[in-house]
Design an enzyme around this catalytic site. Structure first.
Site: not given
Length: 431
Positions: A342, A234
């Site tokens: 994910e 991220e």
């Protein structure tokens, strides 16, 4: 009649009525034996409130994981030992890993407690690839400088090895769930607040040295057990300056932390491990293109990036399957591998804070099944684009979405809270 005598007669009459009811009313029917019914609720006598055949499992203290806002996810779920009153794990089901053996790996994120009991049995039945939900993040492994805690991570590694499963590592570098000591100078002051140019350069070198030491230690420990590594997580945020997330890592080192992380991981792990840059929202063209530009520059500098991890936290309506495929195609054209890292599917669209209630309506479960089916049809068709799909959990009793963005009923995975296959499971395997 005086008041004391009147109260005594009334009390005697009440006792007679209670005793009569005990002899005359029918007894509640017995609870069916375990496994005789798939339902978690069995009706009592007419007009009586339903009672639970399968009690709600006890929950451990909330664990923490990532979420698209960059804050820590709150994961609520049952990871307790097997309860004799719970329905058994289904047998006779197709196995996700077996069905997709000719396509890509299928896996799930887990906590160490889930290496035992019913969840462990379901994992062994269904997947051939696992990742630690929280146990391998920096705050879990090195909470204080020089003080490493390996036990929880080691439990997951041991479970994978004992059951012939592959492993991903999540994550070496992240702006969240990283101990504050990383970002403190020798005097204990916050590095990011430093204004003196010379001291800022000293802080940058210190932080990168700490990062190199951390990664060398962790990768050196697990390089023979873990093949795929989320090196940085991220780092893209289109709304921040230059489209880079304004984390302490970036404020102090620029993109230097990304280069250092990948180079340290390659040096410690050798040429055989695969190194990934992982992010959410990669289906969004703006974010995707900023990530693409960053990766391209890194590759031109010789930074050893092997692939892109696409978190793929999606919902019933967004994003489109086509946009997911297009994003993977873009990085594939750059010569990189893709992994869905994910995957889960919320029942709610963005900014919808409603709650479907304790029992998810059948039409919503069917809509979810159709959407999962569409996604996996596309992934099978374009199997050359990716090497694996990792679900962010295995069943609905343990999901971070139960508390994000609000506490409510969620059911984002292929198995329900009783670990029974949902319509989505049938859609993913029934081809």
């Amino acid at each position: 009649m005086n008041s004391n005598r009147r109260r005594g007669l009334l009390a005697m009459l009440a006792l007679i009525l209670v005793l009569a009811a005990a002899f005359l009313l029918p007894a509640r029917p017995p609870v069916p034996a375990e496994g005789n019914t798939p339902a978690s609720l069995v009706p009592g006598p007419p007009g009586d409130q339903a009672f639970s055949l399968t009690p709600e499992p006890a929950t451990l203290p909330e664990a923490v994981s990532e979420q698209p806002s960059g804050e820590a996810k709150q994961t609520v779920g049952a990871v307790s030992a097997e309860d004799s009153s719970e329905p058994p794990v289904q047998t006779g089901l197709l196995s996700l890993s077996a069905v997709y053996a000719d396509y890509f790996r299928m896996g799930a994120a887990i906590e160490p407690e889930q290496t035992e009991g019913r969840t462990a049995e379901l994992l062994k039945q269904q997947v051939n690839w696992i990742v630690a939900e929280n146990a391998m993040k920096p705050d879990a492994i090195e909470p204080a400088e020089g003080s490493f805690t390996w036990e929880r991570a080691d439990r997951i590694v041991a479970f994978a090895k004992a059951n012939g499963m592959g492993l991903r590592f999540h994550t070496l570098v992240w702006h969240s769930q990283t101990p504050e000591w990383f970002f403190r100078d020798e005097a204990g002051q916050a590095m990011a607040d430093e204004t003196d140019a010379k001291k800022r350069e000293t802080n940058k070198k210190l932080l990168l040295q700490r990062l190199d030491t951390y990664i060398s230690t962790v990768v050196g420990r697990y390089k023979h057990d873990i093949s795929s590594w989320d090196v940085v997580n991220e780092v893209i945020e289109p709304g921040d300056p230059e489209g880079m997330r304004a984390s302490n890592w970036y404020k102090i080192t620029g993109t230097g932390f990304i280069e250092t992380a990948f180079r340290a991981a390659r040096k410690a792990g050798g040429p055989d491990i695969k190194l990934y840059i992982n992010d959410y929202g990669t289906d969004n063209p703006v974010k995707r293109d900023r990530l693409y530009d960053l990766v391209k520059v890194m590759l031109e500098k010789g930074v050893p990036i092997d692939g892109v991890g696409h978190q793929t936290h999606i919902n019933l309506e967004y994003p489109s399957t086509q946009s997911i495929i297009e994003s993977m195609q873009k990085f594939h054209d750059l010569g990189l591998d893709n992994q869905i890292t994910e995957l889960d599917m919320s029942l709610y669209v963005y900014k919808d804070l409603s709650d479907v209630g304790a029992d998810v309506p059948g039409d919503i479960l069917q809509q979810q099944a159709e959407r999962y089916g569409e996604l996996f049809d596309a992934l099978r068709t374009r199997k050359e684009l990716l090497s694996g799909v990792m679900f962010w959990g295995i069943s609905d009793d343990h999901t971070w979405l139960s508390t994000f963005p609000v506490v409510r009923t969620e059911a984002p995975l292929l198995f329900d809270k009783q670990l029974q296959a949902k319509p989505a499971f049938q859609a993913v395997t029934g081809f």
